[in-house]
Scaffold this active site. Structure first.
Site, mmCIF file in Angstrom:
data_model
loop_
_atom_site.group_PDB
_atom_site.id
_atom_site.type_symbol
_atom_site.label_atom_id
_atom_site.label_comp_id
_atom_site.label_asym_id
_atom_site.label_seq_id
_atom_site.Cartn_x
_atom_site.Cartn_y
_atom_site.Cartn_z
ATOM 1 N N THR A 128 22.135 -2.077 22.952
ATOM 2 C CA THR A 128 22.807 -1.437 24.081
ATOM 3 C C THR A 128 22.012 -1.518 25.381
ATOM 4 O O THR A 128 20.799 -1.709 25.372
ATOM 5 C CB THR A 128 23.028 0.063 23.745
ATOM 6 O OG1 THR A 128 23.814 0.681 24.748
ATOM 7 C CG2 THR A 128 21.715 0.824 23.606
ATOM 8 N N ASN A 141 22.855 1.183 27.191
ATOM 9 C CA ASN A 141 23.323 2.568 27.314
ATOM 10 C C ASN A 141 24.671 2.583 28.035
ATOM 11 O O ASN A 141 25.679 2.310 27.422
ATOM 12 C CB ASN A 141 22.302 3.495 27.987
ATOM 13 C CG ASN A 141 22.735 4.948 27.852
ATOM 14 O OD1 ASN A 141 23.384 5.290 26.868
ATOM 15 N ND2 ASN A 141 22.414 5.787 28.809
ATOM 16 N N GLU A 174 18.698 3.605 29.704
ATOM 17 C CA GLU A 174 18.500 4.365 28.459
ATOM 18 C C GLU A 174 17.772 5.683 28.695
ATOM 19 O O GLU A 174 17.825 6.578 27.852
ATOM 20 C CB GLU A 174 17.697 3.505 27.476
ATOM 21 C CG GLU A 174 18.098 3.685 26.029
ATOM 22 C CD GLU A 174 19.477 3.146 25.740
ATOM 23 O OE1 GLU A 174 20.323 3.931 25.301
ATOM 24 O OE2 GLU A 174 19.727 1.948 25.967
ATOM 25 N N ASP A 187 19.305 8.999 27.867
ATOM 26 C CA ASP A 187 19.430 9.544 26.506
ATOM 27 C C ASP A 187 18.375 10.604 26.213
ATOM 28 O O ASP A 187 18.450 11.293 25.200
ATOM 29 C CB ASP A 187 19.348 8.413 25.465
ATOM 30 C CG ASP A 187 20.708 7.770 25.220
ATOM 31 O OD1 ASP A 187 21.716 8.301 25.717
ATOM 32 O OD2 ASP A 187 20.764 6.735 24.540
ATOM 33 N N GLY A 198 29.800 3.816 21.184
ATOM 34 C CA GLY A 198 30.552 5.058 21.416
ATOM 35 C C GLY A 198 29.713 6.251 21.824
ATOM 36 O O GLY A 198 30.147 7.383 21.644
ATOM 37 N N GLY A 199 28.491 6.022 22.321
ATOM 38 C CA GLY A 199 27.676 7.143 22.789
ATOM 39 C C GLY A 199 27.466 8.148 21.670
ATOM 40 O O GLY A 199 27.164 7.786 20.532
ATOM 41 N N SER A 247 18.585 8.470 19.847
ATOM 42 C CA SER A 247 19.800 7.658 19.890
ATOM 43 C C SER A 247 20.820 8.171 18.883
ATOM 44 O O SER A 247 20.485 8.922 17.964
ATOM 45 C CB SER A 247 19.430 6.206 19.544
ATOM 46 O OG SER A 247 20.581 5.419 19.402
ATOM 47 N N SER A 248 22.057 7.753 19.072
ATOM 48 C CA SER A 248 23.090 8.005 18.062
ATOM 49 C C SER A 248 23.460 6.721 17.323
ATOM 50 O O SER A 248 24.320 6.736 16.432
ATOM 51 C CB SER A 248 24.360 8.559 18.725
ATOM 52 O OG SER A 248 24.096 9.791 19.337
ATOM 53 N N THR A 253 27.366 -0.101 24.837
ATOM 54 C CA THR A 253 26.762 -0.371 23.520
ATOM 55 C C THR A 253 27.667 -1.361 22.769
ATOM 56 O O THR A 253 28.837 -1.499 23.070
ATOM 57 C CB THR A 253 26.565 0.936 22.715
ATOM 58 O OG1 THR A 253 25.837 1.853 23.518
ATOM 59 C CG2 THR A 253 25.830 0.725 21.415
#
Ligand code: GLY
Length: 581
Positions: free
Chosen positions: A396, A398, A417, A420, A470-471, A449-450, A378
């Protein structure tokens, strides 16, 4: 104006450290970069250069963001992309806000159990490697919508720099080469990826060597000449579908023609006089940042101080409750009813605070949620222009280099992705997130998503532009950079560089970066009942990119002699650059 960048500041800081007997305090971060007319902060220096050039030549922040995103697709292949997706949070100088959701969607043939074997167990890495892991990409449609609606420049003006870098190649610096070396083993497994990102002898490119991407240049030229249709209806979609069919994937032409970008209302909340504008579902980012801030606003964080055991306790408990909600209650708004107003309510935060015991660790097992090695994955960039238009973009593939596959003739790395989504309720994904039914796989659904591209205003004016990769830690990295400025008085560079902590409900432990916690703080936290994981030798987390308006730190704002904008790229970004003009 002379170019003043974090590259030369970092070099200066290194020399200073060599001759001065200083202790390793936070103020050792490179000084924030000043700019009077605009600021561009990205994880790759050539992309930053392109963004600043667009601003200098009269483009606005959205134009610069579009040009940066196309450029990163060439110069930062670990996360920059045409084959992935992301989010853009905008606040125009006239006060309009928008959130452009160009995140991937599950293919129409996707099913809830597609990553499970006959016994109902997860097939290892099925949602991470190869074509079955790929979601329908949204980047090209997202960038084109942003440009058409908010930009001022032609498609050609914004894509040509990326075309040149792909066609003529660019010289890899140490950071660029390091990123390619990191992905080499994985890229070697796909002949079409290996042909591009590894040398003829199969070894990774080295610093000083030139990476050329002629197929990607051809795709970018087609997008320049024909727009997003070149990707979604033309030879690009055909090539990806053909490769997917050959590679046991499920992508079909209908997935590409059906793909739509969404414009959504950003999530907004207030904290100590600051107004936060961030990502709504299908991101959990803005909701969870706001939920945590609502819980924290009654605690005297500024008095307690950065890194104090009491501060860590308050932050961790707020994170514990908020991530429990994240992982169980949120999903794509076209498919699930997200309890956003409840999660954003101050009363809900008060109820959570009532359950938090001072000086004592909570237990994730007791938290009843409402519903059910990461570094270069990302990427985030922050941009502001001379008018005060602010753009915050996180996009991203992912995982680093996504699914690790390139469809022949396209030069485009495709995302993974699909990981996720909840492949199986209760089983952790790449980021250790244990998620529920709200985020189950369904055809054409977007995975939760974050990503948290965020803009903060104060008194109706832009104050901060911030975000990070950063996931699952994107949320807490972005949150902590904001708290570091707003509560702990750090300048924008210290704020993005300061070591961090993270808690995500499950597993029930505090993660911490090297030097985030002193030995006696760790002892205090243990005596409160916490389990800790991290410290010296553990990996660093995502690379934040931040801009502060009016001064390098809160205390400086209003002082004479300030430039208008101050930017900082996290030193964790090995090839990044903040540049103002
Ligand atoms: N792929 C990471 C995220 O969207 O949260």
């Amino acid at each position: 104006m002379t170019r003043f960048s974090s590259r030369c500041v970092a070099a200066f800081a290194a020399i200073s450290l060599a001759i001065l007997p200083v202790s390793p305090v936070l103020a050792a971060s490179p000084a924030p970069v000043a700019g009077e007319n605009g600021m561009v902060v990205t994880a790759q220096h050539l992309a930053t250069d392109v963004g600043v050039k667009v601003l200098k030549e009269g483009g606005n922040a959205v134009d610069a963001a579009v040009a940066v995103a196309y450029t990163l697709a060439v110069t930062y292949p670990t996360a920059g992309n045409l084959g992935g997706g992301g989010f853009m949070t905008l606040r125009m100088a006239d006060g309009r806000t928008d959130f452009i959701d160009f995140r991937e969607k599950a293919p129409l043939a996707a099913t809830k159990t597609m990553y499970l074997d006959a016994k109902g167990d997860i097939v290892p890495r099925a949602s991470l490697d190869g074509y079955l892991a790929v979601g329908v990409p949204g980047t090209v449609k997202g960038l084109e919508l942003a440009r058409e609606k908010y930009g001022t420049q032609s498609r050609a003006a914004l894509i040509d720099p990326a075309i040149r870098l792909a066609k003529d190649g660019f010289t890899l610096n140490q950071g660029d080469a390091g990123i390619l070396a990191y992905g080499a083993k994985r890229l070697a497994k796909n002949p079409d990826a290996a042909k591009i990102f590894l040398k003829a002898d199969g070894t990774p490119y080295r610093e000083g060597e030139v990476l050329k991407q002629p197929d990607l240049a051809k795709v970018l030229e087609a997008i320049r000449d024909k727009g997003a249709d070149a990707f979604y209806k033309g030879f690009v979609a055909d090539a990806i579908v053909k490769a997917s069919e050959a590679g046991h994937g499920i992508l079909a032409k209908a997935d590409f023609t059906a793909y739509r970008v969404r414009e959504l209302k950003p999530v907004e909340c207030d904290y100590h006089g600051y107004h936060i504008i961030s990502s709504p579902p299908p991101s959990s980012g803005g909701v969870i940042i706001c939920e945590i801030l609502n819980i924290l606003e009654a605690y005297p964080l500024a008095e307690q101080g950065y890194g104090a055991a009491s501060t860590v306790h308050d932050m961790v408990e707020a994170m514990r409750y908020a991530y429990a909600d994240r992982n169980t209650a949120l999903g794509d708004p076209d498919f699930v009813k997200n309890p956003v107003s409840k999660l954003l309510s101050k009363d809900y935060a008060k109820d959570i605070r009532a359950k938090i015991e001072p000086g004592k660790a909570g237990k994730s097992a007791d938290v009843k949620p409402l519903g059910g090695h990461e570094s270069t994955e990302t990427t985030h960039f922050s941009i502001i222009d001379r008018e005060g238009n602010a753009v915050s973009v996180t996009y991203t593939l992912n995982g680093s280099f996504g699914a690790g596959v390139v469809a022949p003739g396209t030069g485009i790395l495709l995302n993974n992705e699909m990981d996720d989504f909840t492949s199986k309720p209760g089983v952790p994904n790449l980021y250790g997130l244990v998620q529920g039914e709200a985020n189950a796989i369904e055809p054409h659904k977007t995975p939760l998503s974050s990503m948290s591209p965020t803009i903060v205003t104060k008194d109706g004016k832009p104050f901060m532009v911030i975000g990070s990769p950063g996931g699952s830690r994107i949320i807490t990295i972005t949150l902590e950079a904001m708290l570091n400025v707003m509560d702990f008085g750090m300048n924008i560079s210290d704020a993005v560089n300061a070591p961090r902590i993270h808690h995500q409900w499950q597993p029930d432990k505090i993660y911490y970066e090297p030097y985030a916690l002193s030995p006696d703080t760790i002892e205090k936290l243990k005596s409160m009942g916490y389990t800790l994981d991290g410290g010296v030798g553990s990996p660093l987390w995502g690379q934040a990119a931040g801009i502060l308006v009016g001064g390098p730190s809160l205390a400086d704002i209003g002082k004479s002699g300030n430039a208008r904008y101050y930017g900082a790229i996290d030193a964790r970004a090995v090839s990044g650059l903040a540049e103002g003009y």
